[in-house]
Motif scaffolding. Structure first.
Motif, short mmCIF file in Angstrom:
data_model
loop_
_atom_site.label_atom_id
_atom_site.label_comp_id
_atom_site.label_asym_id
_atom_site.label_seq_id
_atom_site.Cartn_x
_atom_site.Cartn_y
_atom_site.Cartn_z
N ALA A 223 -10.53 -6.43 -10.07
CA ALA A 223 -11.74 -5.73 -10.53
C ALA A 223 -12.42 -4.96 -9.42
CB ALA A 223 -12.73 -6.74 -11.13
N GLN A 224 -12.20 -5.36 -8.16
CA GLN A 224 -12.87 -4.70 -7.03
C GLN A 224 -12.04 -3.59 -6.39
OE1 GLN A 224 -13.08 -8.26 -7.37
NE2 GLN A 224 -15.04 -7.74 -8.33
N LEU A 225 -10.80 -3.41 -6.82
CA LEU A 225 -9.91 -2.45 -6.15
C LEU A 225 -9.77 -1.19 -6.98
CD1 LEU A 225 -7.07 -4.93 -5.08
CD2 LEU A 225 -9.00 -4.12 -3.69
N ASN A 226 -9.83 -0.04 -6.30
CA ASN A 226 -9.55 1.21 -7.00
C ASN A 226 -8.12 1.64 -6.71
OD1 ASN A 226 -9.45 2.55 -4.51
ND2 ASN A 226 -11.58 3.20 -4.64
N SER A 227 -7.66 2.66 -7.40
CA SER A 227 -6.24 3.04 -7.30
C SER A 227 -5.88 3.56 -5.93
CB SER A 227 -5.92 4.09 -8.37
OG SER A 227 -6.76 5.22 -8.23
N LYS A 228 -6.85 4.10 -5.18
CA LYS A 228 -6.53 4.61 -3.85
C LYS A 228 -6.23 3.48 -2.87
CE LYS A 228 -9.17 8.88 -4.41
NZ LYS A 228 -10.26 9.73 -3.92
N VAL A 229 -6.83 2.32 -3.09
CA VAL A 229 -6.49 1.15 -2.28
C VAL A 229 -5.21 0.50 -2.81
CG1 VAL A 229 -7.27 -1.14 -1.55
CG2 VAL A 229 -8.91 0.75 -1.67
N VAL A 230 -5.09 0.43 -4.12
CA VAL A 230 -3.92 -0.22 -4.73
C VAL A 230 -2.63 0.48 -4.33
CG1 VAL A 230 -2.80 -0.75 -6.93
CG2 VAL A 230 -5.25 -1.15 -6.64
N GLN A 231 -2.64 1.81 -4.23
CA GLN A 231 -1.42 2.53 -3.86
C GLN A 231 -0.90 2.07 -2.50
OE1 GLN A 231 -1.98 6.71 -3.19
NE2 GLN A 231 -3.84 6.43 -1.98
N LYS A 232 -1.81 1.70 -1.60
CA LYS A 232 -1.41 1.25 -0.28
C LYS A 232 -0.94 -0.20 -0.30
CE LYS A 232 -4.71 4.47 1.76
NZ LYS A 232 -5.89 4.66 2.62
N LEU A 233 -1.52 -0.98 -1.20
CA LEU A 233 -1.10 -2.38 -1.31
C LEU A 233 0.28 -2.52 -1.94
CD1 LEU A 233 -4.44 -4.09 -2.43
CD2 LEU A 233 -3.41 -4.11 -0.15
N VAL A 234 0.63 -1.63 -2.88
CA VAL A 234 1.93 -1.74 -3.55
C VAL A 234 3.03 -0.99 -2.80
CG1 VAL A 234 0.85 -2.00 -5.81
CG2 VAL A 234 1.59 0.26 -5.07
N LEU A 235 2.66 -0.19 -1.80
CA LEU A 235 3.66 0.57 -1.06
C LEU A 235 4.81 -0.27 -0.53
CD1 LEU A 235 4.71 3.10 0.47
CD2 LEU A 235 3.04 2.57 2.27
N PRO A 236 4.55 -1.41 0.14
CA PRO A 236 5.68 -2.16 0.70
C PRO A 236 6.61 -2.76 -0.36
CG PRO A 236 3.65 -3.42 0.93
CD PRO A 236 3.26 -2.05 0.48
N PHE A 237 6.12 -3.01 -1.56
CA PHE A 237 6.97 -3.61 -2.58
C PHE A 237 8.08 -2.64 -2.99
CE2 PHE A 237 2.89 -5.79 -2.94
CZ PHE A 237 3.30 -7.11 -2.87
N GLY A 238 7.72 -1.37 -3.22
CA GLY A 238 8.75 -0.40 -3.56
C GLY A 238 9.63 -0.07 -2.38
N ARG A 239 9.04 0.16 -1.23
CA ARG A 239 9.82 0.53 -0.05
C ARG A 239 10.80 -0.56 0.34
NH1 ARG A 239 10.72 3.54 4.31
NH2 ARG A 239 10.66 2.66 6.40
N LEU A 240 10.36 -1.81 0.25
CA LEU A 240 11.20 -2.94 0.67
C LEU A 240 12.01 -3.53 -0.47
CD1 LEU A 240 8.52 -4.65 2.93
CD2 LEU A 240 10.38 -3.15 3.65
N ASN A 241 11.93 -2.89 -1.65
CA ASN A 241 12.77 -3.31 -2.78
C ASN A 241 12.52 -4.78 -3.12
OD1 ASN A 241 14.63 -2.92 -4.77
ND2 ASN A 241 16.39 -2.72 -3.45
N TYR A 242 11.23 -5.13 -3.22
CA TYR A 242 10.86 -6.54 -3.44
C TYR A 242 9.92 -6.64 -4.64
CZ TYR A 242 9.13 -11.25 -2.61
OH TYR A 242 8.80 -12.58 -2.75
N LEU A 243 10.37 -7.31 -5.68
CA LEU A 243 9.54 -7.58 -6.85
C LEU A 243 8.95 -8.97 -6.69
CD1 LEU A 243 8.56 -6.58 -9.61
CD2 LEU A 243 10.55 -7.71 -10.63
N PRO A 244 7.62 -9.09 -6.56
CA PRO A 244 7.02 -10.40 -6.27
C PRO A 244 7.18 -11.38 -7.41
CG PRO A 244 5.31 -8.78 -6.70
CD PRO A 244 6.60 -8.03 -6.65
N LEU A 245 7.06 -12.66 -7.07
CA LEU A 245 7.14 -13.73 -8.06
C LEU A 245 5.83 -13.90 -8.82
CD1 LEU A 245 9.03 -16.41 -5.91
CD2 LEU A 245 10.00 -14.82 -7.58
#
Length: 495
Positions: A223-245
């Motif tokens: 609820a406290q995060l906007n998409s401009k912050v979220v894009q940076k938080l999800v960056l390593p998941f796509g780059r590192l090919n890691y789908l979290p549990l």
């Protein structure tokens, strides 16, 4: 050997209150293109370590450090430290004695005194030892004794003061010990978690514990995060090919996209790019970014070309991987080549690449007329080496064939397709993988996946195999075996 003894504790040093970042500050700015690498201004590991250790600390957080396994150095090649301990001089005399004392400390206060009262004997590698021992002390009992906040602050200040002299391994260990909570990561601020995400992505560190902590933080702070912050938080998941549990990771992102898709177009598409690499594209968000209103809105913006390139890649993913999608698509007139040239990472590391020697090996083995190098095939993927092969396995002169397979594939009936195969030799260099060398980066895996779905036959050339070839004759023999294993023929007998 100089004698070391724990003297009475000194008066607590006057350390200012630990700080944390509550504002978004520069996090409101949109990021540069995801597929083009990272900005040169990304925070250094030293600066990131200072921020993380300056965040509020508590004994409850550090108690999660007990079960951490030792972290190995990550470098491109053999251990550059040899038999020396990372971060300092060889274990000898007082230095080795201090490490034993840190490992055997009976209380947090005693641990801190060993560090604070022996400054001439402390080396960089002593700090991760001290942090690990602190975690053990706090986790050894169901109800660990309280630790004074001043003790934790003093330890943080010692590390902050000395971290400019740390090598990358020691910094990495301290980052693990300072950030891995597995308890309440949501108590950290968005600024700290973004720094962590950028560090993992920049250095290709596929660390499940840290990535899961980021995923949990994202879900807890949705609820406290906007998409401009979220894009940076999800960056390593796509780059590192890691789908979290984390089970709520995807539902959380879908809600954020639904809430903020129209607020920040580039951030929205950046998030979808990360999810595309993970093969987790939400249909609702695709409906929005392919809508005429969204496309019209971004057309007049400064980042229109970037967004159109990303939308072209997303449209390719829909075409090849989402046969059940029935929503709007990117109009043909809006499509642009996805990767019109080799990626920045390949161009920057060209002197370390095996491409030139592989090209020479193919030239001597097949002849220049029987392969194409760095050919970009529709819808815009750059190939390393492409061969045209007849139905009988003969390698054909490229000039006599159309090297491109039709795109989109479903637009051409199977019976009218050219019977000749297209074989793509894919270099898999060290930097195409996460730091552990086993998992392809998300962008690389995406390219190979899409080329395969378009009908190209892929022949990977892993860096381990290429590095084991000693000279051009061995490399030619290696390439000959690889091509013959696919049933390919060339020379007088192959046509």
């Amino acid at each position: 050997m100089a004698k070391l003894s724990p003297r009475a504790p000194r008066a607590p040093s006057k350390v200012g209150p630990a700080f944390s970042f509550h504002g978004r500050g520069d996090l409101g700015r949109e990021t540069k293109p995801l597929v083009q690498g990272h900005a040169a201004g990304s925070p250094s590991p030293n600066s990131m370590l200072r921020v993380l250790l300056s965040a509020q600390a508590s004994s409850a957080r550090l108690s999660g450090l007990l079960l951490l396994p030792p972290v190995q150095p990550y470098c491109l090649g053999p251990n550059k430290w040899g038999d020396r301990p990372p971060g300092g001089a060889p274990h000898a005399g007082p230095v080795q004695g201090l490490q034993r004392l840190l490992e055997q400390a009976r209380s947090p206060g005693e641990l801190l005194r060993w560090l604070g009262q022996n400054p001439t004997k402390v080396r960089a590698h002593h700090y991760p030892v001290a942090l690990r021992r602190l975690g053990q002390l706090l986790g050894s009992q169901p109800r660990p004794p309280p630790v004074e906040q001043a003790t934790l602050q003093d330890l943080s200040q010692l590390i902050i003061r000395n971290c400019p002299s740390f090598d990358i391994h020691t910094i990495h260990v301290c980052l693990h010990l300072a950030v891995l909570l597995e308890a309440r990561p949501e108590e950290l601020t968005p600024h700290v978690m973004v720094l962590l995400a950028q560090h993992l992505a920049r250095h290709r560190l596929r660390e499940p514990q840290l990535l899961e902590a980021i995923a949990h933080f994202l879900v807890a702070q949705e609820a406290q995060l906007n998409s401009k912050v979220v894009q940076k938080l999800v960056l390593p998941f796509g780059r590192l090919n890691y789908l979290p549990l984390e089970e709520q990771f995807m539902p959380c992102l879908e809600r954020i996209l639904a809430r903020e898709a129209g607020v920040a177009p580039l951030a929205t598409v950046n998030i979808l790019m990360s999810l595309c690499q993970l093969r987790c594209l939400p249909f609702r968000a695709l409906h929005f970014v392919f809508s005429p209103g969204f496309i019209s809105h971004i057309s007049g913006t400064p980042h229109a070309l970037i967004v159109r390139r990303y939308l072209s890649l997303l449209d390719t993913a829909v075409e090849l991987e989402l046969p059940g999608y029935r929503g709007p698509r990117l109009p043909r007139r809006q499509q642009v080549p996805i990767f019109p040239q080799p990626l920045i990472t390949d161009r920057a590391r060209c002197k370390y690449s095996h491409k030139d020697i592989v090209a020479e090996g193919l030239r001597q083995l097949l002849g220049e007329e029987k392969y194409r190098q760095d050919l970009t095939v529709p819808p815009g993927y750059c190939t390393d080496f492409l061969l045209c092969v007849s139905s009988s396995g003969a390698v054909l002169p490229v000039r006599t064939q159309d090297p491109f397979l039709p795109y989109p594939p479903r637009s051409c009936p199977y019976t009218t397709r050219d019977p000749a195969q297209r074989v793509v030799l894919m270099l898999r260099e060290r930097w195409h993988f996460c730091r552990d060398g086993r998992v392809l980066l998300g962008s690389r895996a995406l390219r190979e996946r899409h080329l395969g779905l378009m009908g190209y036959q892929l022949l990977p050339l892993p860096f381990e195999e290429l590095e084991s070839q000693r000279g051009l004759p061995q490399l030619k023999s290696y390439l000959r075996q690889k091509l013959q294993a696919l049933g390919l023929r060339w020379g007088p007998e192959g046509g």
